[in-house]
Design a protein around this motif. Structure first.
Motif, short mmCIF file in Angstrom:
data_model
loop_
_atom_site.label_atom_id
_atom_site.label_comp_id
_atom_site.label_asym_id
_atom_site.label_seq_id
_atom_site.Cartn_x
_atom_site.Cartn_y
_atom_site.Cartn_z
N ARG A 36 9.54 14.24 5.52
CA ARG A 36 8.19 13.86 5.09
C ARG A 36 7.16 14.75 5.79
N MET B 188 -5.32 13.43 6.80
CA MET B 188 -4.72 14.31 5.78
C MET B 188 -5.38 14.10 4.42
N LYS B 189 -5.66 12.87 4.08
CA LYS B 189 -6.30 12.59 2.80
C LYS B 189 -7.66 13.28 2.71
N ASN C 32 -2.51 9.68 8.17
CA ASN C 32 -2.68 9.60 6.72
C ASN C 32 -4.14 9.78 6.30
N ARG D 97 14.88 8.02 3.40
CA ARG D 97 14.32 6.67 3.54
C ARG D 97 15.17 5.63 2.83
N ILE E 181 -3.42 3.13 6.59
CA ILE E 181 -2.00 3.27 6.96
C ILE E 181 -1.90 3.80 8.38
N TYR F 204 -6.32 9.11 -3.53
CA TYR F 204 -6.85 8.71 -2.23
C TYR F 204 -8.07 7.80 -2.34
N HIS G 130 14.39 1.82 1.95
CA HIS G 130 13.08 1.91 1.30
C HIS G 130 13.27 2.42 -0.12
N ASN H 286 12.97 13.40 1.71
CA ASN H 286 12.38 12.27 2.44
C ASN H 286 12.71 10.94 1.77
N TRP H 287 12.64 10.89 0.43
CA TRP H 287 12.95 9.64 -0.27
C TRP H 287 14.43 9.29 -0.14
N ALA I 279 0.85 -1.19 0.00
CA ALA I 279 0.00 0.00 0.00
C ALA I 279 0.89 1.25 0.00
N HIS I 280 0.38 2.35 -0.51
CA HIS I 280 1.15 3.59 -0.56
C HIS I 280 1.09 4.27 0.80
N ASP I 281 2.23 4.42 1.43
CA ASP I 281 2.22 4.98 2.78
C ASP I 281 2.51 6.48 2.83
N GLU I 282 2.68 7.08 1.64
CA GLU I 282 2.90 8.53 1.62
C GLU I 282 1.69 9.23 1.03
N LEU I 283 1.67 10.55 1.21
CA LEU I 283 0.47 11.29 0.76
C LEU I 283 0.63 11.81 -0.67
N SER J 47 11.60 4.03 -2.80
CA SER J 47 10.40 4.69 -3.31
C SER J 47 10.30 4.31 -4.77
N ARG J 48 9.10 4.20 -5.24
CA ARG J 48 8.97 3.70 -6.60
C ARG J 48 9.53 4.69 -7.60
N TYR K 176 9.77 16.26 -0.09
CA TYR K 176 9.46 14.86 -0.37
C TYR K 176 10.66 14.15 -0.99
#
Lengths: 10, 204
Positions: free
Chosen positions: B5, B63-64, B60, B171, B56, B48, B177, B167-168, A6-10, B179-180, B164
């Motif tokens: 983040r 905020m969404k 989260n 991470r 999560i 979202y 981590h 942050n990546w 799941a995507h854990d960032e916003l 990030s994609r 952000y």
């Protein structure tokens, strides 16, 4: 192959 | 969650709230691109969609909801508010934003983590977010003087993306981590657009 996490960032 | 983040989320939230309050307090949306605001609303709605399927954290989820409702409120004000809608620079805000939606959608169909509804929506939202500011930048370039608040709005949005990326990086080194790559590439494009804007903004 498994489902992407799941995507854990916003 | 690391500090980068969190700062990224806060600058993002701040940018949206500053804009909403500015529009509401002055009853004017002069200098604000409705097309960009509509694109952001689509971005938030698409990304979202997982609100009800992937939990999560409370942070989260809250905020969404805040991002979806505040962007919808901005669009509502610009379209329906009796005083605000009259101040909208319709003739200046001519960017063909549907083209961006279509391009982001096609890209998401081709480049995604997996060919599922969730992943296509997510990739679409990432691609669209990267270019959603374009109508606003075009509008700003047409206007003689950039309104302070509109300038700050774009500044906070740029800061959000820069945080952000930090942050990546953080991470990557601390959590391993990955990030994609979709976010990395789109995030860099997006930050580049803002950097370009600020280069000229400060030159003036």
């Amino acid at each position: 192959d498994s489902e992407p996490e799941a995507h854990d960032e916003l | 969650m690391n500090a980068f983040r969190f700062l990224g989320d806060m600058t993002h939230l701040f940018s949206v709230l500053v804009l909403l309050l500015k529009i509401y307090a002055t009853k004017s949306c002069s200098g604000v691109s409705r097309k960009t605001q509509e694109l952001y609303m689509v971005v938030f709605l698409a990304r979202y969609m997982d609100l009800f399927t992937d939990y999560i954290s409370l942070y989260n989820s809250v905020m969404k909801v805040v991002f979806i409702t505040s962007s919808a409120a901005i669009v509502w004000c610009m379209r329906r508010h009796p005083q605000v809608r009259r101040t909208y620079d319709k003739e200046q805000d001519t960017f063909r934003h549907v083209v961006l939606v279509a391009a982001a959608f096609v890209l998401a169909l081709i480049f995604n983590e997996r060919f599922t509804f969730r992943e296509i929506c997510w990739a679409f939202s990432i691609y669209l977010e990267a270019v959603a500011i374009l109508p606003q930048l075009v509008l700003l370039q047409r206007g003689r003087n950039v309104d302070n608040l509109t300038g700050q709005y774009v500044f906070f949005l740029g800061a959000y993306r820069a945080f952000y990326i930090l942050n990546w990086i953080y991470r990557y080194f601390t959590e391993g981590h990955h990030s994609r790559w979709i976010s990395w590439l789109s995030g860099l494009v997006q930050t580049g657009l803002y950097a370009d804007f600020f280069y000229y903004y400060f030159l003036r």
